[in-house]
Write an enzyme that holds these catalytic residues in place. Structure first.
Site, PDB file in Angstrom:
ATOM      1  N   LYS A  57       0.861  -1.172   0.000  1.00 21.11           N
ATOM      2  CA  LYS A  57       0.000   0.000   0.000  1.00 21.11           C
ATOM      3  C   LYS A  57       0.903   1.229   0.000  1.00 21.11           C
ATOM      4  O   LYS A  57       1.891   1.287   0.722  1.00 21.11           O
ATOM      5  CB  LYS A  57      -0.870  -0.010   1.270  1.00 21.11           C
ATOM      6  CG  LYS A  57      -1.707   1.248   1.489  1.00 21.11           C
ATOM      7  CD  LYS A  57      -2.847   1.301   0.504  1.00 21.11           C
ATOM      8  CE  LYS A  57      -3.826   2.434   0.823  1.00 21.11           C
ATOM      9  NZ  LYS A  57      -4.683   2.103   1.984  1.00 21.11           N
ATOM     10  N   LEU A  58       0.579   2.211  -0.831  1.00 27.91           N
ATOM     11  CA  LEU A  58       1.338   3.442  -0.906  1.00 27.91           C
ATOM     12  C   LEU A  58       0.398   4.627  -1.060  1.00 27.91           C
ATOM     13  O   LEU A  58      -0.681   4.491  -1.643  1.00 27.91           O
ATOM     14  CB  LEU A  58       2.292   3.423  -2.117  1.00 27.91           C
ATOM     15  CG  LEU A  58       3.440   2.424  -2.108  1.00 27.91           C
ATOM     16  CD1 LEU A  58       4.139   2.428  -3.464  1.00 27.91           C
ATOM     17  CD2 LEU A  58       4.425   2.740  -1.001  1.00 27.91           C
ATOM     18  N   SER A  59       0.804   5.757  -0.563  1.00 28.49           N
ATOM     19  CA  SER A  59       0.113   6.985  -0.913  1.00 28.49           C
ATOM     20  C   SER A  59       0.249   7.186  -2.419  1.00 28.49           C
ATOM     21  O   SER A  59       1.289   6.873  -3.004  1.00 28.49           O
ATOM     22  CB  SER A  59       0.740   8.175  -0.183  1.00 28.49           C
ATOM     23  OG  SER A  59       0.694   8.012   1.213  1.00 28.49           O
ATOM     24  N   ALA A 112      -1.769  13.641   1.230  1.00 25.07           N
ATOM     25  CA  ALA A 112      -2.185  14.828   1.985  1.00 25.07           C
ATOM     26  C   ALA A 112      -1.213  15.977   1.769  1.00 25.07           C
ATOM     27  O   ALA A 112      -1.617  17.126   1.535  1.00 25.07           O
ATOM     28  CB  ALA A 112      -2.281  14.485   3.472  1.00 25.07           C
ATOM     29  N   HIS A 150      -7.115   9.718   7.756  1.00 23.69           N
ATOM     30  CA  HIS A 150      -7.673   8.550   8.441  1.00 23.69           C
ATOM     31  C   HIS A 150      -8.839   8.951   9.349  1.00 23.69           C
ATOM     32  O   HIS A 150      -9.683   9.769   8.980  1.00 23.69           O
ATOM     33  CB  HIS A 150      -6.584   7.818   9.231  1.00 23.69           C
ATOM     34  CG  HIS A 150      -5.412   7.378   8.417  1.00 23.69           C
ATOM     35  ND1 HIS A 150      -5.511   6.985   7.110  1.00 23.69           N
ATOM     36  CD2 HIS A 150      -4.088   7.281   8.745  1.00 23.69           C
ATOM     37  CE1 HIS A 150      -4.313   6.641   6.663  1.00 23.69           C
ATOM     38  NE2 HIS A 150      -3.429   6.824   7.634  1.00 23.69           N
TER      39      HIS A 150
END
Length: 277
Positions: A57-59, A112, A150
């Site tokens: 999983k990655l941004s 973000a 989150h």
């Protein structure tokens, strides 16, 4: 012969919910086995910079920096509407000062931070820290503003903070597209056959989660720290949706728009062939 791959995903409820079936042998993994590493997404972003994990999983911002090393898969993503990062501060803060004050962000490779840079036209002075430290730090006055992700969008008021900007809503107004937050990527050097098998296994794990939503409860709670049950439910409902099963045309268009805008702003490296697969 079974091929073993390293797999990283976060402890957030959306990830443990969707990966529960894969982690517990409830679906066909297509001749693959997975050594699982759970970590904060910014830690996963850093691991990927040195190719430490086969699948992770990655941004999406991190994927934008790593497109020559990792390829995005079509399943497992966190992408949608009404789910973007929020910029928060203590009451009375003047939003016009955002470009002139240090802002706490949950890591420099997070979506973000990228969205904040796009919103402020590259003038953001970002201070990285673990996402769960941001609200306390802003509440204590260590920083005047912070970008939260989150479950923070459900709890920031408990810290006496107010919302200044919904970066997801801003993105949707600017582009008309859903907001791409994080995706699952596989190392390109593993080849297309491995990538297809990993993607199929993840898609089946997501489908299993949708069909058996209560089965992952204990696994999700075990990794959700001290998150209240209602916050866990809201978290999963917000970040796990049809895009998680398959990005589809709208999802891929959103990812491409993020990469293009990041490149144009000088916040992401340009990839000449723009190949995502």
């Amino acid at each position: 012969m079974t091929r073993t791959l390293s797999l990283g995903y976060s402890t957030c409820p959306n990830d443990t919910f969707l990966f529960h079936a894969l982690a517990h042998g409830n679906i066909d993994c297509r001749g693959l086995a997975f050594e699982i590493r759970l970590a904060d997404v910014e830690q996963l972003n850093r691991y990927a910079e040195v190719g430490r994990l086969d699948v992770t999983k990655l941004s999406f911002a991190a994927i934008g920096h790593l497109r020559e090393r990792y390829v995005l898969l079509g399943s497992g993503a966190a992408l949608g509407r009404g789910c973007g990062p929020l910029v928060v501060a203590k009451p009375g803060f003047d939003p016009s000062r955002l470009g002139r004050t240090p802002i706490a962000v949950p890591g420099m490779r997070t979506t973000a931070a990228l969205l904040l840079g796009l919103y402020l036209s590259g003038t953001a002075a970002c201070i990285p820290m673990n996402f769960d430290r941001i609200m306390p730090a802003v509440s204590r006055g260590e920083y005047e503003a912070g970008v939260i992700i989150h479950e923070g969008r459900f709890t920031f008021q408990d810290y006496g903070l107010v919302q200044l900007v919904d970066l997801g809503r801003w993105w949707e107004a600017e582009t008309g597209l859903p907001i791409p937050l994080g995706g699952i990527a596989v190392r390109r050097d593993l080849g297309p056959d491995i990538a297809r098998r990993v993607e199929a296994a993840i898609r089946d794990s997501v489908a299993y989660a949708f069909d058996h939503p209560e089965e992952s409860g204990a696994y999700v709670r075990a990794h959700a720290r001290e998150m209240a049950p209602d916050v866990i439910r809201q978290h999963i409902a917000l970040y796990v949706n049809p895009f998680t099963l398959d990005l589809g045309e709208d999802g891929l268009a959103a990812v491409d728009a993020l990469f293009r805008r990041g490149e144009a702003a000088g916040l992401l490296p340009a990839i000449p062939d723009r190949a995502e697969d």
